[in-house]
Design an enzyme around this catalytic site. Structure first.
Site, short mmCIF file in Angstrom:
data_model
loop_
_atom_site.label_atom_id
_atom_site.label_comp_id
_atom_site.label_asym_id
_atom_site.label_seq_id
_atom_site.Cartn_x
_atom_site.Cartn_y
_atom_site.Cartn_z
N PHE A 1 57.46 3.79 66.07
CA PHE A 1 58.09 5.03 66.56
C PHE A 1 58.21 4.93 68.07
O PHE A 1 57.21 4.74 68.77
CB PHE A 1 57.27 6.27 66.19
CG PHE A 1 57.97 7.54 66.61
CD1 PHE A 1 59.00 8.07 65.85
CD2 PHE A 1 57.63 8.17 67.80
CE1 PHE A 1 59.68 9.21 66.26
CE2 PHE A 1 58.31 9.32 68.22
CZ PHE A 1 59.33 9.84 67.44
N ASP B 1 54.50 0.04 74.09
CA ASP B 1 54.67 1.49 74.04
C ASP B 1 53.29 2.13 73.89
O ASP B 1 52.73 2.16 72.80
CB ASP B 1 55.59 1.87 72.87
CG ASP B 1 55.83 3.37 72.78
OD1 ASP B 1 55.04 4.15 73.37
OD2 ASP B 1 56.80 3.77 72.10
N LYS C 1 52.56 11.08 76.64
CA LYS C 1 51.79 12.16 76.00
C LYS C 1 50.58 12.67 76.79
O LYS C 1 50.60 13.79 77.29
CB LYS C 1 51.38 11.75 74.59
CG LYS C 1 52.57 11.70 73.64
CD LYS C 1 52.16 11.58 72.19
CE LYS C 1 53.29 11.88 71.25
NZ LYS C 1 54.09 10.74 70.82
C1 LIG Z 1 55.50 10.46 70.80
C2 LIG Z 1 55.89 9.05 70.98
C3 LIG Z 1 57.10 8.72 71.61
C4 LIG Z 1 58.11 9.76 72.02
O1 LIG Z 1 57.65 10.58 73.03
P1 LIG Z 1 58.46 11.94 73.38
O2 LIG Z 1 57.71 12.48 74.56
O3 LIG Z 1 58.39 12.80 72.16
O4 LIG Z 1 59.84 11.55 73.71
C5 LIG Z 1 57.38 7.38 71.80
N1 LIG Z 1 56.52 6.42 71.42
C6 LIG Z 1 55.35 6.70 70.82
C7 LIG Z 1 54.43 5.59 70.43
C8 LIG Z 1 55.00 8.03 70.56
O5 LIG Z 1 53.85 8.30 69.94
#
Ligand SMILES: *Cc1c(COP(=O)(O)O)cnc(C)c1O
Length: 400
Positions: free
Chosen positions: A129, A216, A245
């Site tokens: 994701f 990420d 986050k």
């Molecule tokens: C939540 C998340 C995103 C997206 O972040 P947003 O602030 O919602 O755009 C991208 N990568 C990972 C691993 C995430 O957990």
């Protein structure tokens, strides 16, 4: 209300909160809830942490926004802090995880073009994701999330997660790969933890192939797994790391941090953001990074995570409704043998906030790093009791 004013993008639980303090949220009817989700790994310092509240209120009274047309000392300070924490060289500030990832994707492509690759491709993983913008959605390994939004952005090659041989075979058959983009632990697909050598093996392939290793850490970063960044459990140094986050404890901010050639890819005009790195966002994030250090919260996340993991294993492991209990720091998963989406609702009724992800089979716990031992024990006891009753109920139902 005759007309629902919000677009239908979320399945929301029927509760709204008016106040939070530490690990607790208080709803509009005066009920309190133990927050084991932290707004999906966002409020790592708990709700209304005094240091963050003070930083935001003081800065809001002084200066909220200027522009990236001017120098922003708080952005430089936060940049210095993040390069120190990551061991990398330079930072670009965005407002969300998806935006931080967009910056990483653009770095990889520009890096590729600079070395003469005409159609640069990035290897991404099944179950990944990376966000909801078109490029990050295309990088995301979830067909259901992508359905209806085609054409997707080109330039991504998919490999199974935690499969080094698959990446090697892509390397042997594709001359236009320029980077690997991967979560150190997959969050949304249900806290999937790869083998201990996975990142190091990917690092070796990237070194051999002259690719960028891009991580990420939007969810895994900011102390959540027991190190400031999850890759710091290993000896690997990535070329690019994104985070968001937990960085602002609820104040929106994202960061793309890079090293060496990757850090030098952009030039004025290549990338930008109106809001990215405002004085207010940077003040909030500086308070977060300072508090994580001052309160020793990486170590706390590791110890508390271990305690929760053992607690849940003690109570639940071996039960026939439970497939696996796993975790790293405060990313914890109780995987069920069948879908149990209702558990989020049932837990809410018992005063516990959690989330069920990974196709409805994974109870995901992302508690604040500041959760106390007493709160952790309350979480273990309440949730294990609930799961046992739920499992017994499910077993007694006639099979469909
Ligand atoms: C939540 C998340 C995103 C997206 O972040 P947003 O602030 O919602 O755009 C991208 N990568 C990972 C691993 C995430 O957990």
């Amino acid at each position: 209300m005759s007309q629902q004013p919000l677009m239908n993008t979320y399945n929301r639980l029927s509760v709204s909160f008016e106040r939070g303090e530490g690990s607790w949220l208080y709803d509009t009817n005066g009920n309190k809830y133990l927050d084991a989700l932290s707004g999906i790994a966002v409020c790592g310092l708990g709700h209304a942490h005094p240091a963050v509240t003070q930083a935001i209120s003081e800065q809001a009274g002084k200066l909220v926004h200027t522009s990236n047309l001017y120098s922003i000392p708080l952005q430089e300070q936060l940049g210095a802090r993040l390069t120190e924490l990551s061991g990398l060289d330079k930072v670009f500030f965005a407002n969300s995880g998806a935006e931080a990832n967009e910056a990483a994707i653009k770095i990889a492509r520009k890096f590729g073009h600079a070395k003469g690759v005409e159609n640069p491709a990035i290897i991404v993983m099944e179950g990944a994701f990376h966000g909801r913008t078109m490029a990050t959605l295309s990088a995301t390994g979830n067909r259901a999330a992508q359905a209806g939004f085609e054409p997707l952005v080109a330039g991504f090659i998919r490999a199974p997660f935690n499969d080094v041989e698959a990446v090697k075979s892509i390397a042997a058959n594709n001359k236009n790969v320029v980077a690997i983009f991967v979560e150190p632990i997959q969050g949304e697909s249900g806290i999937q933890i790869p083998d201990a050598n996975y990142l190091a093996d990917l690092r070796d392939i990237c070194d051999e192939q002259d690719w960028l290793l891009m991580l990420d850490e939007v969810q895994t970063g900011n102390g959540r797994t027991g190190r400031y960044f999850a890759y710091q459990h290993t000896v690997v140094v990535p070329d690019v790391v994104t985070t968001a986050k937990g960085l602002g404890n609820g104040f929106p901010i994202g960061a793309c941090i890079a090293k060496g050639r990757a850090a030098e890819t952009f030039a004025p005009g290549s990338h930008g953001s109106t809001f990215g790195g405002t004085p207010l966002a940077c003040a909030a994030a500086l308070a977060v990074t300072e508090t994580i250090e001052k309160e020793n919260l990486c170590a706390r996340a590791e110890a508390l995570g271990q305690h929760l993991l053992e607690g849940f294993k003690d109570q639940l492991e071996g039960m026939d409704y439970i497939k696996e209990i796993r975790g790293k720091g405060l990313m914890l998963a109780i995987e069920l043998t069948e879908a149990g989406t209702e558990l989020a609702v049932l837990a809410k009724v018992k005063g516990i906030l959690l989330n069920v992800t990974g196709g409805g089979r994974v109870i995901r716990l992302l508690p604040p790093l500041t959760m106390t031992d007493t709160e952790a024990d309350l979480l273990i006891n309440t949730l294990t009791k609930l799961i046992k009753i739920y499992a017994a109920d499910e077993r007694s139902k006639p099979r469909k």
